[in-house]
Enzyme design. Structure first.
Site, PDB file in Angstrom:
ATOM      1  N   GLY A 154     -22.231 -22.979   9.926  1.00 50.09           N
ATOM      2  CA  GLY A 154     -20.967 -22.276  10.173  1.00 50.09           C
ATOM      3  C   GLY A 154     -20.015 -23.190  10.909  1.00 50.09           C
ATOM      4  O   GLY A 154     -20.327 -24.354  11.183  1.00 50.09           O
ATOM      5  N   THR A 177     -25.023 -23.924  13.604  1.00 50.90           N
ATOM      6  CA  THR A 177     -25.896 -24.083  12.448  1.00 50.90           C
ATOM      7  C   THR A 177     -27.026 -23.079  12.608  1.00 50.90           C
ATOM      8  O   THR A 177     -27.546 -22.905  13.712  1.00 50.90           O
ATOM      9  CB  THR A 177     -26.476 -25.512  12.390  1.00 50.90           C
ATOM     10  OG1 THR A 177     -25.363 -26.418  12.409  1.00 50.90           O
ATOM     11  CG2 THR A 177     -27.266 -25.730  11.114  1.00 50.90           C
ATOM     12  N   ASP A 213     -15.507  -9.444  13.929  1.00 52.60           N
ATOM     13  CA  ASP A 213     -15.696 -10.353  12.793  1.00 52.60           C
ATOM     14  C   ASP A 213     -16.521  -9.681  11.698  1.00 52.60           C
ATOM     15  O   ASP A 213     -17.440 -10.277  11.133  1.00 52.60           O
ATOM     16  CB  ASP A 213     -16.366 -11.649  13.283  1.00 52.60           C
ATOM     17  CG  ASP A 213     -16.108 -12.834  12.352  1.00 52.60           C
ATOM     18  OD1 ASP A 213     -15.267 -12.694  11.426  1.00 52.60           O
ATOM     19  OD2 ASP A 213     -16.749 -13.889  12.536  1.00 52.60           O
TER      20      ASP A 213
HETATM   21  N1  LIG Z   1     -31.038 -13.653  11.355  1.00 59.54           N
HETATM   22  C1  LIG Z   1     -30.680 -14.289  10.239  1.00 59.54           C
HETATM   23  N2  LIG Z   1     -31.504 -14.345   9.187  1.00 59.54           N
HETATM   24  C2  LIG Z   1     -31.149 -14.993   8.060  1.00 59.54           C
HETATM   25  N3  LIG Z   1     -29.966 -15.606   7.888  1.00 59.54           N
HETATM   26  C3  LIG Z   1     -29.092 -15.570   8.897  1.00 59.54           C
HETATM   27  C4  LIG Z   1     -29.397 -14.921  10.124  1.00 59.54           C
HETATM   28  N4  LIG Z   1     -28.331 -15.053  10.933  1.00 59.54           N
HETATM   29  C5  LIG Z   1     -27.416 -15.746  10.248  1.00 59.54           C
HETATM   30  N5  LIG Z   1     -27.859 -16.073   9.022  1.00 59.54           N
HETATM   31  C6  LIG Z   1     -27.130 -16.799   7.981  1.00 59.54           C
HETATM   32  O1  LIG Z   1     -26.325 -17.785   8.568  1.00 59.54           O
HETATM   33  C7  LIG Z   1     -24.951 -17.552   8.302  1.00 59.54           C
HETATM   34  C8  LIG Z   1     -24.105 -17.913   9.509  1.00 59.54           C
HETATM   35  O2  LIG Z   1     -24.509 -17.132  10.629  1.00 59.54           O
HETATM   36  P1  LIG Z   1     -23.451 -16.664  11.691  1.00 59.54           P
HETATM   37  O3  LIG Z   1     -22.420 -15.897  11.003  1.00 59.54           O
HETATM   38  O4  LIG Z   1     -24.164 -15.992  12.787  1.00 59.54           O
HETATM   39  O5  LIG Z   1     -22.905 -18.096  12.141  1.00 59.54           O
HETATM   40  P2  LIG Z   1     -21.425 -18.549  12.530  1.00 59.54           P
HETATM   41  O6  LIG Z   1     -21.496 -19.984  12.882  1.00 59.54           O
HETATM   42  O7  LIG Z   1     -20.911 -17.612  13.540  1.00 59.54           O
HETATM   43  O8  LIG Z   1     -20.639 -18.393  11.185  1.00 59.54           O
HETATM   44  P3  LIG Z   1     -19.119 -17.992  10.942  1.00 59.54           P
HETATM   45  O9  LIG Z   1     -18.528 -19.130  10.227  1.00 59.54           O
HETATM   46  O10 LIG Z   1     -19.224 -16.754  10.090  1.00 59.54           O
HETATM   47  O11 LIG Z   1     -18.528 -17.685  12.261  1.00 59.54           O
HETATM   48  C9  LIG Z   1     -24.880 -16.078   7.943  1.00 59.54           C
HETATM   49  O12 LIG Z   1     -23.789 -15.811   7.090  1.00 59.54           O
HETATM   50  C10 LIG Z   1     -26.198 -15.849   7.259  1.00 59.54           C
HETATM   51  O13 LIG Z   1     -26.124 -16.222   5.920  1.00 59.54           O
HETATM   52 MN   LIG Z   2     -20.643 -15.472  10.462  1.00 63.03          MN
HETATM   53 MN   LIG Z   3     -19.067 -16.362  13.786  1.00 61.84          MN
END
Ligand SMILES: Nc1ncnc2c1ncn2[C@@H]1O[C@H](COP(=O)(O)OP(=O)(O)OP(=O)(O)O)[C@@H](O)[C@H]1O
Ligand SMILES: [Mn+2]
Ligand SMILES: [Mn+2]
Length: 653
Positions: free
Chosen positions: A41, A45, A151
């Site tokens: 993300g 990661t 979000d």
């Molecule tokens: N508990 C989990 N089990 C499996 N996959 C997960 C889990 N948590 C997150 N993911 C995967 O990882 C991706 C990114 O997670 P998350 O949204 O928490 O990260 P982020 O860095 O905040 O991303 P964003 O760009 O949406 O802000 C999710 O869209 C999902 O596909």
């Molecule tokens: Mn996310």
């Molecule tokens: Mn996020």
């Protein structure tokens, strides 16, 4: 599994701010191992990982500034307080340098976004309602705790084997009390929302943001309701919002080619742009359409809370179950073929369209516009008119009211016309009518009675508007197919000593006669039994929905209008016309859209005018301002017409 949780006093993050009785916060490094990354993300990661022999997801945030570290601790504190089956549960954390990690229950990919756009999953309506309902419960839980997620989008919704949703990504989540404190100032000064909002793919995340967020107001639980609606609609239609495409990568390219960040923001904020709903034949219950639309209302206060949403989804679910002997109606893939290039912005100027229409229908011979049916006797009473108006958008984001004031309807100088049009489902019908109705009145000639002229003006304007709309839809100037804008209308015609008021809908006109309100209109709303009966007889359903009687699939509250092609002829444009002879007892006429009458009674309107300087524009403004202060949430338009000479003494202030 048996992860040991140290005693609470020692189970703390390195700063001591995060604590928990149930979630271990500094794991021994040997107890976990990171396997392959699942997603990278913008701010973290996410890895598939092992923890104490269990498969988990480990979120490793990008921590480059001390602000990032603050955010990590904030998020961890918050996550330690959450425990709900609809949320991706935090099972452990490592909150000490050098490794900052959060561990969650693992959910097999794909997340809901990939499920829709990569796997091209087409859930049944029942499945969509079940997911919506679970998600609403998780969000209700958060909101009760005072937490807003900020979000909500399919990419942050994880699915288990049974397709139950689990909300993830608390990277932007905050306690409401902290948002109020932190955000406003630095958000407004930096021009950006706080909390790592600024992502590369800005348009992609913009599509879930409520208009108030785009306007840089603070996020409330109602902003989550908005994003929830966009997400559920995405699940129903299978397409990326504001595109007609299923595959995400492709859709985003198209989206960004169609709109810049500013264009999309402006369209959502100022023009009420929203994603297209599923097609009626997709089998989606009307109640679900209505719920989605209320959830993405421009006015956050009008959006239901998750408590209400859960109740409504329950009802919808019961209906679906009771009709389940019929085969379930999946939102089929073939629907994609039907969702043609929706363009959402209607660039047509409907004022101009109304004018052009009048020009086209102008009779070539010079009309001698003498209104029949009104005596011209020298002995009759002569009202002395002065008029003014005030119109305000009020708390709405878009102005859908229009009005006109026409002092010289005919060659005779004793004929005046005034009208107000209150648009719904857009302002197109109101804009068109504000030009077409007075245009028509000007054209009526000898032999037409004012009553017929008014009725004809309404009916012809209605037909012309609907024809025009269909024409532009055929010629693809308007590509939105299921769009049926309409407006209510009130028009007053003063012909010498006679006053005629034509009304269709819930605008209102009252006379002040001997100091008392004298109604010149009746409200045409579905809660009026006579009107309801008429509409039902004409073949359109009227149902009690949420708080009142509503007409048809569009859930309209009014029973007469110009436009609203999908509800014709039941929702007729035929006005009720009331006629009265004016005399010295008549002081003034007040006409206004329902934004005024919703909050101010007829009696109060008269007494407010009595207290105001006798200048019609000032009186109009005073009434509209008072209505806004009394909490009117609608557009407000007021016209005040004095019918007696106003003494100079009274006018001076
Ligand atoms: N508990 C989990 N089990 C499996 N996959 C997960 C889990 N948590 C997150 N993911 C995967 O990882 C991706 C990114 O997670 P998350 O949204 O928490 O990260 P982020 O860095 O905040 O991303 P964003 O760009 O949406 O802000 C999710 O869209 C999902 O596909
Ligand atoms: Mn996310
Ligand atoms: Mn996020």
């Amino acid at each position: 599994m048996g992860l040991e949780v140290p005693p609470e006093e020692s189970n703390r993050c390195v700063r001591g701010c995060c604590r928990s009785a149930t979630i271990p916060l500094h794991l021994p490094p040997a107890s976990f191992s990171l396997l392959s990354p699942i997603a990278r993300g913008s701010e973290s990661t996410v890895y598939e990982a092992r923890l104490g022999g269990e498969r988990v997801a480990a979120k490793k945030p990008v921590l480059s500034t001390s602000e990032d570290l603050d955010k990590f601790h904030y998020q961890l504190q918050l996550l330690c307080e959450l425990d709900h089956p609809g949320l991706a549960k935090l099972t452990a954390a490592h909150a000490r340098p050098p490794n900052y990690l959060m561990f969650f229950d693992f959910f097999e990919p794909p997340n809901l976004a990939d499920k829709i756009h990569v796997e091209e999953w087409s859930p049944s309506v029942q499945q969509v309602v079940a997911i919506a309902s679970d998600l609403a419960k998780a969000l209700q839980y958060l909101h009760i705790l005072g937490v807003v997620h900020r979000d909500i989008k399919p990419a942050n919704i994880l699915l288990d084997k049974d397709l139950h949703p689990h909300l993830a990504d608390f990277g932007l989540a905050m306690f409401q009390k902290d948002i109020k404190r932190v955000s406003v100032e630095n958000w407004k000064s930096s021009g950006k929302p706080t909390g790592g909002f600024h992502k590369k793919n800005m348009v992609g995340t913009l599509i879930y943001m409520a208009p108030e967020i785009l306007r840089k107001d603070i996020h409330t639980e109602k902003s989550d309701v908005y994003s929830f609606a966009i997400s559920i609609n995405e699940l129903l239609t299978g397409v990326v919002p504001y595109t007609d495409l299923r595959a995400e990568a492709q859709a985003h390219t198209v989206l960004e080619m169609t709109y810049t960040e500013q264009q999309l923001t402006a369209a959502v904020v100022s023009q009420g742009l929203r994603p297209a709903l599923a097609l009626p034949k997709s089998g989606v219950p009307l109640a679900l359409f209505s719920l989605i639309q209320r959830c993405w209302d421009p006015d956050p206060e009008k959006r239901p809370s998750f408590g209400n949403i859960i109740d409504e989804l329950n009802i919808i679910q019961k209906h679906l179950v009771s009709s389940a002997c019929l085969p379930s109606s999946p939102v089929s893939k073939s629907q994609n073929d039907n969702i043609e290039a929706h363009r959402y912005q209607e660039a047509l100027n409907w004022f101009t369209q109304g004018e052009l229409f009048i020009k086209r229908s102008e009779k070539s011979d010079l009309i001698e516009n003498v209104w029949s049916g009104c005596s011209i006797e020298s002995s009759e009473y002569h009202p002395t008119l002065s008029w003014g108006s005030f119109a305000t958008c009020g708390r709405r984001e878009t102005m859908e009211d229009t009005h006109f004031m026409l002092p010289h309807v005919s060659e005779e100088k004793d004929v005046f016309a005034f009208g107000i049009f209150d648009g719904h489902r857009g302002s197109a019908a109101a804009e068109f009518s504000a030009r077409a109705v007075p245009g028509y009145l000007k054209q009526f000639g000898r032999g037409t009675s004012p009553i017929d002229a008014l009725a004809e003006a309404f009916v012809r304007t209605d037909i012309a508007f609907r024809e025009e709309l269909i024409l532009h839809q055929k010629s693809k100037r308007i590509v939105r197919k299921d769009w049926h804008p309409g407006c209510t209308a009130v028009t007053a015609l003063v012909v010498r000593n006679k006053l005629f008021v034509a009304n269709a809908g819930d605008c209102r006109a009252i006379l002040s006669r001997s100091g008392k309100p004298f109604p010149m209109t009746k409200d045409h709303v579905a809660s009026c039994p006579k009107e309801r009966e008429r509409v039902i007889k004409a073949g359109i359903e009227v149902k009690w929905q949420i708080d009142t009687w509503r007409v048809g699939a569009a859930a309209l509250q009014v029973t007469r209008s110009i436009g609203d092609d999908d509800l014709k002829p039941a929702v007729t444009a035929q006005p009720e016309v009331i006629e009265t002879a004016l005399s010295d007892d008549d002081e003034f006429l007040v006409m206004a859209s329902d934004g005024l009458w919703d909050v101010i009674s007829n009696e109060d309107v008269l007494s407010i005018i009595k207290d105001t300087v006798k200048e019609p524009g000032m009186c109009s403004k005073r009434l509209a301002t008072e209505a806004a202060e009394r909490g009117s949430k609608d557009n407000i338009t007021v016209i005040v017409v004095f019918l007696r000479p106003v003494s100079t003494a009274e006018r001076i202030y």
